[in-house]
Design a protein around this motif. Structure first.
Motif, PDB file in Angstrom:
ATOM      1  N   MET A   1       0.838  -1.180   0.000  1.00 37.18           N
ATOM      2  CA  MET A   1       0.000   0.000   0.000  1.00 37.18           C
ATOM      3  C   MET A   1       0.885   1.247   0.000  1.00 37.18           C
ATOM      4  O   MET A   1       1.873   1.327   0.709  1.00 37.18           O
ATOM      5  N   ALA A   2       0.514   2.212  -0.780  1.00 36.24           N
ATOM      6  CA  ALA A   2       1.304   3.437  -0.902  1.00 36.24           C
ATOM      7  C   ALA A   2       1.172   4.298   0.348  1.00 36.24           C
ATOM      8  O   ALA A   2       0.124   4.349   0.976  1.00 36.24           O
ATOM      9  N   ASN A   3       2.257   4.963   0.683  1.00 35.14           N
ATOM     10  CA  ASN A   3       2.278   5.867   1.822  1.00 35.14           C
ATOM     11  C   ASN A   3       1.596   7.177   1.417  1.00 35.14           C
ATOM     12  O   ASN A   3       1.855   7.706   0.344  1.00 35.14           O
ATOM     13  N   LYS A   4       0.716   7.708   2.262  1.00 34.46           N
ATOM     14  CA  LYS A   4      -0.005   8.937   1.948  1.00 34.46           C
ATOM     15  C   LYS A   4       0.446  10.062   2.866  1.00 34.46           C
ATOM     16  O   LYS A   4       0.869   9.828   3.990  1.00 34.46           O
ATOM     17  N   ILE A   5       0.311  11.279   2.380  1.00 29.48           N
ATOM     18  CA  ILE A   5       0.655  12.458   3.163  1.00 29.48           C
ATOM     19  C   ILE A   5      -0.576  12.896   3.945  1.00 29.48           C
ATOM     20  O   ILE A   5      -1.665  13.024   3.390  1.00 29.48           O
ATOM     21  N   TYR A   6      -0.391  13.099   5.240  1.00 32.36           N
ATOM     22  CA  TYR A   6      -1.435  13.621   6.112  1.00 32.36           C
ATOM     23  C   TYR A   6      -0.857  14.753   6.947  1.00 32.36           C
ATOM     24  O   TYR A   6       0.336  14.771   7.214  1.00 32.36           O
ATOM     25  N   ARG A   7      -1.726  15.677   7.378  1.00 31.14           N
ATOM     26  CA  ARG A   7      -1.294  16.692   8.337  1.00 31.14           C
ATOM     27  C   ARG A   7      -1.144  16.016   9.691  1.00 31.14           C
ATOM     28  O   ARG A   7      -1.946  15.191  10.082  1.00 31.14           O
ATOM     29  N   SER A   8      -0.103  16.363  10.400  1.00 28.96           N
ATOM     30  CA  SER A   8       0.173  15.767  11.704  1.00 28.96           C
ATOM     31  C   SER A   8      -0.738  16.361  12.773  1.00 28.96           C
ATOM     32  O   SER A   8      -0.975  17.566  12.800  1.00 28.96           O
ATOM     33  N   GLU A   9      -1.231  15.514  13.643  1.00 24.97           N
ATOM     34  CA  GLU A   9      -2.030  15.964  14.778  1.00 24.97           C
ATOM     35  C   GLU A   9      -1.170  16.123  16.026  1.00 24.97           C
ATOM     36  O   GLU A   9      -1.574  16.774  16.974  1.00 24.97           O
ATOM     37  N   THR A  10       0.014  15.514  16.035  1.00 24.29           N
ATOM     38  CA  THR A  10       0.874  15.576  17.218  1.00 24.29           C
ATOM     39  C   THR A  10       2.030  16.555  17.068  1.00 24.29           C
ATOM     40  O   THR A  10       2.415  17.203  18.022  1.00 24.29           O
ATOM     41  N   ASP A  11       2.594  16.648  15.865  1.00 24.08           N
ATOM     42  CA  ASP A  11       3.747  17.519  15.621  1.00 24.08           C
ATOM     43  C   ASP A  11       3.295  18.712  14.789  1.00 24.08           C
ATOM     44  O   ASP A  11       3.555  18.784  13.598  1.00 24.08           O
ATOM     45  N   LYS A  12       2.566  19.626  15.436  1.00 27.19           N
ATOM     46  CA  LYS A  12       2.079  20.775  14.683  1.00 27.19           C
ATOM     47  C   LYS A  12       2.256  22.052  15.472  1.00 27.19           C
ATOM     48  O   LYS A  12       2.225  22.055  16.689  1.00 27.19           O
ATOM     49  N   MET A  13       2.471  23.133  14.736  1.00 29.83           N
ATOM     50  CA  MET A  13       2.559  24.456  15.342  1.00 29.83           C
ATOM     51  C   MET A  13       1.386  25.307  14.879  1.00 29.83           C
ATOM     52  O   MET A  13       0.815  26.050  15.652  1.00 29.83           O
ATOM     53  N   VAL A  14       1.032  25.220  13.608  1.00 29.34           N
ATOM     54  CA  VAL A  14      -0.099  25.973  13.075  1.00 29.34           C
ATOM     55  C   VAL A  14      -1.141  24.996  12.542  1.00 29.34           C
ATOM     56  O   VAL A  14      -2.197  24.830  13.111  1.00 29.34           O
ATOM     57  N   GLY A  15      -0.839  24.337  11.430  1.00 26.42           N
ATOM     58  CA  GLY A  15      -1.812  23.463  10.804  1.00 26.42           C
ATOM     59  C   GLY A  15      -1.393  22.011  10.707  1.00 26.42           C
ATOM     60  O   GLY A  15      -2.168  21.174  10.292  1.00 26.42           O
ATOM     61  N   GLY A  16      -0.172  21.696  11.060  1.00 29.28           N
ATOM     62  CA  GLY A  16       0.308  20.324  10.989  1.00 29.28           C
ATOM     63  C   GLY A  16       0.904  19.938   9.645  1.00 29.28           C
ATOM     64  O   GLY A  16       1.258  18.785   9.443  1.00 29.28           O
ATOM     65  N   VAL A  17       1.018  20.895   8.734  1.00 29.41           N
ATOM     66  CA  VAL A  17       1.539  20.606   7.396  1.00 29.41           C
ATOM     67  C   VAL A  17       3.008  20.189   7.477  1.00 29.41           C
ATOM     68  O   VAL A  17       3.403  19.168   6.909  1.00 29.41           O
ATOM     69  N   CYS A  18       3.828  20.942   8.158  1.00 32.43           N
ATOM     70  CA  CYS A  18       5.261  20.637   8.241  1.00 32.43           C
ATOM     71  C   CYS A  18       5.509  19.323   8.975  1.00 32.43           C
ATOM     72  O   CYS A  18       6.364  18.537   8.576  1.00 32.43           O
ATOM     73  N   GLY A  19       4.757  19.090  10.036  1.00 27.96           N
ATOM     74  CA  GLY A  19       4.888  17.832  10.765  1.00 27.96           C
ATOM     75  C   GLY A  19       4.505  16.644   9.904  1.00 27.96           C
ATOM     76  O   GLY A  19       5.159  15.603   9.925  1.00 27.96           O
ATOM     77  N   GLY A  20       3.444  16.791   9.131  1.00 27.26           N
ATOM     78  CA  GLY A  20       3.015  15.721   8.240  1.00 27.26           C
ATOM     79  C   GLY A  20       4.011  15.449   7.129  1.00 27.26           C
ATOM     80  O   GLY A  20       4.287  14.300   6.785  1.00 27.26           O
TER      81      GLY A  20
END
Length: 63
Positions: A1-20
């Motif tokens: 199964m391919a790995n997908k990009i998600y916004r992080s819920e644990t490593d976030k400062m604003v929206g979780g984009v960088c953490g994801g």
């Protein structure tokens, strides 16, 4: 199964984009954040790209 990009819920400062993105590429999210800051300082395009990524990349719990 391919790995997908998600916004992080644990490593976030604003929206979780960088953490994801950091989780997806398996690198420290601080490096991603520094790249966003560099894009902002170079021409301001980092803010627009971050907002677009925040809208496009789904949160972890949403499929």
């Amino acid at each position: 199964m391919a790995n997908k990009i998600y916004r992080s819920e644990t490593d976030k400062m604003v929206g979780g984009v960088c953490g994801g993105l950091g989780e997806y590429f398996q690198i420290d999210s601080t490096i991603i954040r520094l790249l966003w800051v560099a894009l902002v300082l170079v021409g301001g395009s980092g803010i627009l790209l971050y907002l677009i990524a925040w809208i496009i990349i789904p949160a972890r719990g949403i499929n």
